[in-house]
Design an enzyme around this catalytic site. Structure first.
Site, mmCIF file in Angstrom:
data_model
loop_
_atom_site.group_PDB
_atom_site.id
_atom_site.type_symbol
_atom_site.label_atom_id
_atom_site.label_comp_id
_atom_site.label_asym_id
_atom_site.label_seq_id
_atom_site.Cartn_x
_atom_site.Cartn_y
_atom_site.Cartn_z
ATOM 1 N N CYS A 1 0.825 -1.228 0.000
ATOM 2 C CA CYS A 1 0.000 0.000 0.000
ATOM 3 C C CYS A 1 0.855 1.273 0.000
ATOM 4 C CB CYS A 1 -0.916 0.019 1.210
ATOM 5 S SG CYS A 1 -1.998 -1.396 1.249
ATOM 6 N N ASN B 1 -9.879 -0.681 -2.538
ATOM 7 C CA ASN B 1 -8.475 -0.470 -2.181
ATOM 8 C C ASN B 1 -7.617 -1.068 -3.299
ATOM 9 O OD1 ASN B 1 -5.867 -0.735 -1.160
ATOM 10 N ND2 ASN B 1 -6.512 -1.418 0.866
ATOM 11 N N HIS C 1 -3.716 7.066 1.122
ATOM 12 C CA HIS C 1 -3.926 5.761 0.488
ATOM 13 C C HIS C 1 -5.349 5.310 0.813
ATOM 14 C CE1 HIS C 1 -4.025 1.578 -0.276
ATOM 15 N NE2 HIS C 1 -3.935 1.237 0.996
HETATM 16 O O1 UT7 Z 1 -4.538 -1.196 2.596
HETATM 17 C C1 UT7 Z 1 -3.688 -1.884 3.440
HETATM 18 C C2 UT7 Z 1 -4.014 -1.634 4.831
HETATM 19 N N1 UT7 Z 1 -5.305 -2.158 5.131
HETATM 20 C C3 UT7 Z 1 -6.081 -1.556 5.977
HETATM 21 O O2 UT7 Z 1 -5.743 -0.504 6.442
HETATM 22 C C4 UT7 Z 1 -7.363 -2.240 6.393
HETATM 23 C C5 UT7 Z 1 -7.594 -2.053 7.852
HETATM 24 N N2 UT7 Z 1 -8.694 -2.813 8.371
HETATM 25 C C6 UT7 Z 1 -9.987 -2.597 8.030
HETATM 26 O O3 UT7 Z 1 -10.257 -1.788 7.175
HETATM 27 C C7 UT7 Z 1 -11.065 -3.332 8.765
HETATM 28 O O4 UT7 Z 1 -10.501 -4.044 9.845
HETATM 29 C C8 UT7 Z 1 -11.883 -4.332 7.873
HETATM 30 C C9 UT7 Z 1 -12.775 -3.537 6.925
HETATM 31 C C10 UT7 Z 1 -10.945 -5.209 7.087
HETATM 32 C C11 UT7 Z 1 -12.773 -5.224 8.725
HETATM 33 O O5 UT7 Z 1 -13.599 -4.426 9.539
HETATM 34 P P1 UT7 Z 1 -13.717 -4.747 11.081
HETATM 35 O O6 UT7 Z 1 -14.670 -3.763 11.615
HETATM 36 O O7 UT7 Z 1 -12.348 -4.765 11.689
HETATM 37 O O8 UT7 Z 1 -14.404 -6.170 11.074
HETATM 38 P P2 UT7 Z 1 -13.916 -7.536 11.752
HETATM 39 O O9 UT7 Z 1 -12.850 -8.159 10.935
HETATM 40 O O10 UT7 Z 1 -13.671 -7.299 13.206
HETATM 41 O O11 UT7 Z 1 -15.209 -8.421 11.619
HETATM 42 C C12 UT7 Z 1 -16.441 -8.069 12.290
HETATM 43 C C13 UT7 Z 1 -17.480 -9.102 11.927
HETATM 44 C C14 UT7 Z 1 -17.014 -10.549 12.121
HETATM 45 O O12 UT7 Z 1 -18.127 -11.294 12.557
HETATM 46 P P3 UT7 Z 1 -18.338 -11.660 14.100
HETATM 47 O O13 UT7 Z 1 -17.112 -12.413 14.489
HETATM 48 O O14 UT7 Z 1 -18.447 -10.332 14.805
HETATM 49 O O15 UT7 Z 1 -19.587 -12.448 14.104
HETATM 50 C C15 UT7 Z 1 -16.638 -10.987 10.720
HETATM 51 O O16 UT7 Z 1 -16.761 -12.372 10.546
HETATM 52 O O17 UT7 Z 1 -17.834 -8.993 10.537
HETATM 53 C C16 UT7 Z 1 -17.674 -10.271 9.885
HETATM 54 N N3 UT7 Z 1 -17.242 -10.033 8.523
HETATM 55 C C17 UT7 Z 1 -18.093 -9.825 7.499
HETATM 56 N N4 UT7 Z 1 -19.429 -9.777 7.446
HETATM 57 C C18 UT7 Z 1 -19.990 -9.526 6.248
HETATM 58 C C19 UT7 Z 1 -15.970 -9.950 8.038
HETATM 59 N N5 UT7 Z 1 -15.992 -9.685 6.722
HETATM 60 C C20 UT7 Z 1 -17.290 -9.599 6.370
HETATM 61 C C21 UT7 Z 1 -17.942 -9.336 5.148
HETATM 62 N N6 UT7 Z 1 -19.292 -9.312 5.128
HETATM 63 N N7 UT7 Z 1 -17.260 -9.105 4.006
#
Ligand code: UT7
Length: 350
Positions: free
Chosen positions: A130, A307, A277
């Site tokens: 990134c 992204n 980014h």
């Molecule tokens: O570009 C390089 C650098 N990258 C970044 O900076 C990305 C940084 N991270 C993020 O943007 C976020 O952490 C994400 C968008 C990737 C994820 O968001 P989050 O709020 O951290 O979600 P999470 O991974 O904690 O997941 C929350 C819930 C989980 O379910 P439970 O365990 O709470 O029941 C996941 O299983 O959301 C679920 N989940 C989804 N649900 C629907 C994960 N992905 C999805 C999805 N659709 N695509």
């Protein structure tokens, strides 16, 4: 002649030349993939994706297309070179940033030399995910500041969709990424007050495993993967500890922008346009709030493209410029954070 000046915060070296961006271009595939399209492939939905990331749609190279990171990069590069008022024969060096090269080796840079039918100029690939475009600009800037080259082509391009896990298992990562390419031509200027004023680069390899594609690699090579025939082997799909990455991103974005501003005796209010980014709209909004920037002082387009990693700043910068959002003398700040971890900023007086 090299003039050295120290300011209160950061050592800054003044060179005889600066580099300035003279041409910008971008290319994305026509194929739009909406959140609803993804919901047909895996257990996800538009509401979750928009709420957590801000993304509405992204471009994915369709099956059968000849596009790849190098092909898209070449398309963006042709536009940038033409807009710089140059020809391919004026380019002295190629810097190509990508995490999704066409081949394990050679890199995409050399393919650009061939595709654009250029002189046998040098070409390097930058492997900083990134932060790739920010690192790439910094590499190009150094070559110009030292007087070695006059015009350097910097490309950021990613073909993510070919390597993503499009099942429920990959939903936490796959919904974020899009394909595309952006390019900039950096040219020599003798005006020290214009162009790239500073670049600041950082890395912290202890977090390498938090955002990684582990295979194929020398540690986990193709015959071994094939022989194991293990359908649970996820090592060749991107893994991301999203929350961990998010928490580090918001800290490092802020830090490295402050570092860049202070090195130039600037403050947040002096920023005409910040192009972060495009990792997650929530990260951009956090950074915007932390610096107290108005909506006019920041440009985001993750909603349309997702992204695109090394391409994201290049695409956003080009789009912002095309929309007339960047004027002569504006302070433009680019900042990135990503896998490695790596992060960096570029401060430009346009
Ligand atoms: O570009 C390089 C650098 N990258 C970044 O900076 C990305 C940084 N991270 C993020 O943007 C976020 O952490 C994400 C968008 C990737 C994820 O968001 P989050 O709020 O951290 O979600 P999470 O991974 O904690 O997941 C929350 C819930 C989980 O379910 P439970 O365990 O709470 O029941 C996941 O299983 O959301 C679920 N989940 C989804 N649900 C629907 C994960 N992905 C999805 C999805 N659709 N695509």
């Amino acid at each position: 002649m090299i003039l050295v000046s120290l300011n209160k915060y950061t050592k800054k070296t003044k060179f005889m030349y600066n580099s300035k961006i003279t041409g910008l271009g971008f290319y994305v595939p026509d194929n739009v993939v909406t959140n609803d399209d993804l919901a047909k492939m895996m257990d996800t939905n538009d509401e979750w994706i928009q709420e957590r990331t801000g993304i509405k749609e992204r471009r994915w190279i369709p099956e059968g297309s000849e596009d790849s990171s190098s092909v898209m990069g070449a398309k963006a590069a042709r536009i940038a070179i033409e807009r710089a008022g140059l020809t391919k024969d004026d380019i002295d060096f190629i810097v190509f940033a990508t995490l999704s090269p066409d081949f394990y080796f050679p890199g995409c840079g050399v393919q650009i030399q061939e595709m654009l039918d250029m002189r046998t100029v040098g070409a390097i690939d930058v492997r900083n995910q990134c932060s790739g475009f920010v690192y790439g600009l910094s590499v190009a800037d150094q070559f110009i500041k030292t007087g070695m080259y006059k015009n350097v082509l910097v490309i950021g391009a990613e073909f993510h969709s070919g390597g993503l896990d499009k099942t429920d298992r990959g939903r936490g990562v796959t919904v974020i990424f899009g394909d595309g390419a952006g390019a900039a031509v950096l040219s020599r200027t003798e005006d020290n007050n214009k162009g790239i004023l500073s670049t600041h680069l950082h890395s912290e390899g202890k977090h390498a495993n938090e955002l990684i594609v582990a295979a194929p690699s020398i540690k986990h090579w193709v015959p071994e993967i094939l022989e194991a025939n293990d359908e649970n082997d996820e090592s060749y799909f991107p893994y991301m500890n999203g929350t961990f990455v998010f928490k580090h991103a918001i800290v490092r974005f802020h830090e490295v922008i402050v570092e860049g501003l202070q090195a130039n005796n600037l403050e947040a209010k002096d920023i005409n346009l910040l192009i972060p980014h495009q990792a997650n709209l929530r990260i951009s909004q956090f950074v915007q709030k932390k610096f107290g920037l108005s909506d006019d002082q920041i440009y985001n387009n993750i909603m349309q493209y997702g992204n695109t990693t090394a391409a994201s700043i290049a695409i956003a910068l080009t789009e912002a410029w095309e929309l007339g959002k960047i004027k002569d003398n504006d302070i433009v700040v680019l900042a990135a954070f990503g896998s490695g971890f790596t992060w960096g900023s570029v401060i430009i007086r346009w």
